[in-house]
Design an enzyme around this catalytic site. Structure first.
Site, PDB file in Angstrom:
ATOM      1  N   SER A  76     -14.810   2.663  15.488  1.00 12.88           N
ATOM      2  CA  SER A  76     -14.357   4.098  16.403  1.00 12.88           C
ATOM      3  C   SER A  76     -14.337   5.830  15.388  1.00 12.88           C
ATOM      4  O   SER A  76     -13.769   6.218  15.920  1.00 12.88           O
ATOM      5  CB  SER A  76     -12.251   3.436  16.215  1.00 12.88           C
ATOM      6  N   HIS A 124     -13.774  -5.305  17.516  1.00 15.29           N
ATOM      7  CA  HIS A 124     -13.541  -4.531  16.242  1.00 15.29           C
ATOM      8  C   HIS A 124     -11.328  -4.257  15.774  1.00 15.29           C
ATOM      9  O   HIS A 124     -11.094  -5.404  15.996  1.00 15.29           O
ATOM     10  CB  HIS A 124     -13.647  -3.008  16.645  1.00 15.29           C
ATOM     11  N   HIS A 179     -16.782  -9.333   8.467  1.00 15.69           N
ATOM     12  CA  HIS A 179     -17.077  -8.527   8.269  1.00 15.69           C
ATOM     13  C   HIS A 179     -18.508  -7.962   8.316  1.00 15.69           C
ATOM     14  O   HIS A 179     -19.882  -8.094   7.884  1.00 15.69           O
ATOM     15  CB  HIS A 179     -16.504  -7.717   7.469  1.00 15.69           C
ATOM     16  N   ARG A 235      -6.464  -5.838   2.181  1.00 21.59           N
ATOM     17  CA  ARG A 235      -5.311  -5.262   3.452  1.00 21.59           C
ATOM     18  C   ARG A 235      -5.077  -6.387   4.034  1.00 21.59           C
ATOM     19  O   ARG A 235      -4.016  -6.901   4.014  1.00 21.59           O
ATOM     20  CB  ARG A 235      -6.293  -4.441   4.716  1.00 21.59           C
ATOM     21  N   ASP A 242      -7.339  -8.355  10.208  1.00 23.40           N
ATOM     22  CA  ASP A 242      -6.386  -9.165  11.447  1.00 23.40           C
ATOM     23  C   ASP A 242      -6.517 -10.333  11.791  1.00 23.40           C
ATOM     24  O   ASP A 242      -5.395 -10.456  12.078  1.00 23.40           O
ATOM     25  CB  ASP A 242      -7.529  -8.877  12.330  1.00 23.40           C
ATOM     26  N   ARG A 245      -4.693   3.925  12.469  1.00 17.68           N
ATOM     27  CA  ARG A 245      -6.301   4.906  12.115  1.00 17.68           C
ATOM     28  C   ARG A 245      -6.079   6.196  12.523  1.00 17.68           C
ATOM     29  O   ARG A 245      -7.207   6.898  12.532  1.00 17.68           O
ATOM     30  CB  ARG A 245      -7.295   3.605  12.913  1.00 17.68           C
TER      31      ARG A 245
END
Ligand code: NMX
Ligand code: MLT
Length: 436
Positions: free
Chosen positions: A233, A263, A309, A318, A364, A390
């Site tokens: 993104s 994503h 990842h 995170r 996520d 984001r």
């Protein structure tokens, strides 16, 4: 003009000088080389982009302007935006100024609601979100100023104005999308007494007697703010912005990339996965059952959402921050316990399979189970939450790139035949893509 604008105006000359002198002094230095595998492998690891808002260390995770994300989790998303743009956390006066600027611009134009309500009921919330952002392009002051002949050194100022306008309305737009899509009622208006994240949580209109959902939203918005410049993104937004398409075009494009299952959509996929486990085993399965479930998923050719990842090689900090939140507020919740067990089992299975480079959970893997607990059960919507956050990163990167006068993105592509010849050492004519 607000304090953020003024600080960027102060910083601009030194930032531009720095880039000019780096190129003048070290322009010919080689910092990365590219192998054939990387060319065919999504350019993984190729260093060909600059992004100063944040960096992602394979063994550290997200570091925003030198500060690890774990040390920023109590900060407001607005503070993070100021930090992303300037490299400094705002003092009280600068924060109040930015919050005031956002409040002044927070009214969602009524045509946005008309457009969203006219879309078919099964339109994905991310398609609604991207459409809403694009529909506001008519408000771009960057496009207007460009068409009136603005000078290059001034580009960043209307880019900042567009960014502020966009960030100011996004919570209202995103919350309105939730209410329209789930038929919960009319969009709710912003409350000027609340900060950006708390206002967003309130406009979703979910019951929140303890304030726990508000706290989760604020943490979520802070953690998802940025992830350096090479993720799909950010890179998309950067590329579109580099053509001097205004921030509405660029951010809308970035959101379309975020909507992909590899994503940002992975958070929706994760909850789907965890619900699948819960429904199959009527609760929290044993470790053996869970191991079988993960293997079955892999053997059927699907990915385990929330794991792996492109850059990270450790548990995403995170994930850790959200997991700690869950451990505090819902340790005994069935969904959270499944997430927790998956955290123990999945890396073992992925390591055993031996295919993935990073067997650890990313951001996520846990967020969906927490949202579900607080009554946000419509998981189709989850990526919009990621998108609201984001946008902070995308907008800050755009403003800085206009401030630095970053040129249009245009890497050289080559044909497969050229690559085969080049790799086997044959001389390749420039007309066949062989130029440097
Ligand atoms: N489950 C199963 N297989 C995986 C997974 C996973 N979670 N992650 C990677 N692989 C596979 C990958 O598909 C590839 O297989 P093949 O050679 O058959 O094409 C192989 O392992 C090597 O891939 P990597 O080099 O480890 O990963 P890559 O950098 O290409 O991709 C992701 C990174 C994030 C796209 C990948 O790990 C993935 O698909 N994860 C699941 C989706 C996900 O959680 N995405 C969210 C990313 C974070 N975000 O929020 O944006
Ligand atoms: C992100 O937050 O953008 C994701 O972790 C994906 C990435 O960095 O590639």
């Amino acid at each position: 003009m607000g304090k953020l604008h003024d600080r960027l105006a102060e910083q601009a000359p030194a930032l531009r000088d720095k880039i000019r002198s780096v190129v003048a002094e070290h322009g010919g230095a080689v910092v990365s080389e590219v192998t054939v595998s990387q060319v065919f492998g999504g350019m993984r690891g190729v260093k060909g982009l600059v992004c100063d808002t944040s960096v992602v260390g394979p063994d550290k995770g997200l570091v925003v302007r030198g500060i690890p994300i774990a040390d920023l989790k109590k900060r407001l998303p607005e503070e993070i935006f100021y930090l992303l743009c300037t490299g400094e956390l705002p003092n009280a006066e600068a924060l109040a100024s930015l919050q005031q600027e956002l409040r002044q611009r927070s009214q969602v134009p009524s045509y946005v609601w008309n457009i969203l309500k006219a879309l078919p009921a099964d339109t994905h919330p991310m398609a609604m979100f991207s459409t809403a952002i694009l529909s506001m392009e008519r408000e771009s002051v960057f496009r207007k100023a460009y068409s009136e002949g603005m000078q290059k050194a001034e580009y960043w100022e209307p880019a900042l104005e567009d960014a502020l306008r966009l960030l100011a309305v996004l919570p209202g737009v995103a919350a309105g999308i939730y209410r329209i899509h789930t038929r919960k009622g009319e969009p709710l208006p912003p409350n000027p007494k609340l900060d950006w994240g708390a206002d967003f949580a309130a406009m979703l209109g979910l019951p929140d007697p303890t304030g726990g959902f508000r706290d989760l939203m604020k943490l979520f918005l802070t953690l998802h703010c940025d992830h350096e410049g090479g993720n799909v993104s950010a890179f998309t937004c950067h590329t579109v912005g580099s053509a001097l398409s205004d921030p509405f075009y660029a951010v809308s494009a970035g959101m379309n990339g975020l909507a992909g299952p590899l994503h940002g959509l992975a958070n929706q996929e994760c909850l789907h996965f965890v619900l699948g486990v819960r429904n199959k085993y009527h609760g929290v399965p044993t470790d053996d059952q869970l191991r079988d479930y993960v293997w079955e998923t892999l053997n059927s050719g699907r990915v385990i959402p929330g794991y792996g990842h492109a850059v990270l090689r450790v548990t995403d900090p995170r994930f850790t921050a959200l997991h700690e939140f869950g451990d505090r507020v819902c340790r005994d919740d069935v969904m959270f316990r499944i997430v927790d067990r998956l955290f123990n089992i999945t890396p073992q299975v992925l390591k055993e399979q031996g295919k993935v480079k990073d067997p650890w959970p990313n951001v996520d893997a846990v967020s969906g189970s927490l949202l579900y607990l607080f009554g946000l059960t419509e998981f189709e919507y989850y990526t919009v939450l990621f998108g609201v956050s984001r946008a902070l990163g995308m907008c800050s990167q755009l403003v800085l790139n206009r401030l630095l006068g970053t040129p249009i993105t245009r890497p050289k592509s080559v044909s497969t035949e050229w690559l085969i010849k080049a790799a086997s050492g044959a001389r390749v004519p420039a007309t066949q893509g062989g130029s440097k």
